[in-house]
Design a protein around this motif. Structure first.
Motif, PDB file in Angstrom:
ATOM      1  N   ASP A   1       0.830  -1.206   0.000  1.00 34.86           N
ATOM      2  CA  ASP A   1       0.000   0.000   0.000  1.00 34.86           C
ATOM      3  C   ASP A   1       0.863   1.254   0.000  1.00 34.86           C
ATOM      4  O   ASP A   1       0.589   2.206  -0.734  1.00 34.86           O
TER       5      ASP A   1
ATOM      6  N   ARG B   1       2.469   1.655  -3.410  1.00 37.95           N
ATOM      7  CA  ARG B   1       1.453   2.114  -4.362  1.00 37.95           C
ATOM      8  C   ARG B   1       1.190   3.606  -4.183  1.00 37.95           C
ATOM      9  O   ARG B   1       1.113   4.350  -5.167  1.00 37.95           O
ATOM     10  N   LYS B   2       1.099   4.061  -2.944  1.00 39.47           N
ATOM     11  CA  LYS B   2       0.882   5.488  -2.679  1.00 39.47           C
ATOM     12  C   LYS B   2       2.051   6.326  -3.202  1.00 39.47           C
ATOM     13  O   LYS B   2       1.841   7.380  -3.795  1.00 39.47           O
TER      14      LYS B   2
ATOM     15  N   GLU C   1       4.149   5.553  -5.617  1.00 40.14           N
ATOM     16  CA  GLU C   1       4.159   5.537  -7.078  1.00 40.14           C
ATOM     17  C   GLU C   1       3.083   6.456  -7.639  1.00 40.14           C
ATOM     18  O   GLU C   1       3.312   7.165  -8.612  1.00 40.14           O
ATOM     19  N   ALA C   2       1.903   6.453  -7.027  1.00 38.91           N
ATOM     20  CA  ALA C   2       0.816   7.306  -7.495  1.00 38.91           C
ATOM     21  C   ALA C   2       1.188   8.778  -7.314  1.00 38.91           C
ATOM     22  O   ALA C   2       0.878   9.614  -8.162  1.00 38.91           O
TER      23      ALA C   2
END
Length: 117
Positions: A88, A91-92, A94-95
């Motif tokens: 998670d 992912r955060k 990368e976003a």
């Protein structure tokens, strides 16, 4: 050197559980999910968290078939919970890095142009 063996029954169980909890607590802190125990501040270091989780995975591999049910459950749950939270956080990150610096609404010009006299 002393050839006397140290009894490892309950004390070994406690030390193993303490080791797992220590690594898991470090990883939670490194993920920024709990305050650093020393500073009481949220300090995120995802790369260090990855290393702590890898240590726990290594313990899983090296102790396979050699743990009590309680020890195995603690280790398995710690690793799976940390892996989900690590994914998670990655992912955060990368976003966040993929987001454009400036968002220009559709239909709007690029911005003011400089007119030189």
């Amino acid at each position: 050197m002393c050839d006397e063996k140290i009894p490892l029954s309950g004390e070994a169980d406690y030390r193993f559980l303490s080791l797992v909890m220590s690594l898991a607590t470090a990883a939670w802190s490194q993920l920024g999910k709990v305050p650093n125990p020393a500073t009481q501040k949220i300090e995120k270091d995802v790369e260090q968290a990855r290393i702590s989780i890898e240590f726990l995975r290594m313990l899983q591999e090296k102790t396979e078939g050699n743990l009590s049910v309680k020890e195995q459950e603690l280790l398995d749950n710690a690793v799976s919970d940390l892996e989900l939270n690590f994914a998670d956080e990655v992912r955060k990150a990368e976003a966040k890095s993929e987001a454009p610096d400036i968002i220009v609404p559709p239909g709007v010009a690029k911005g003011p142009e400089i007119i030189k006299p």
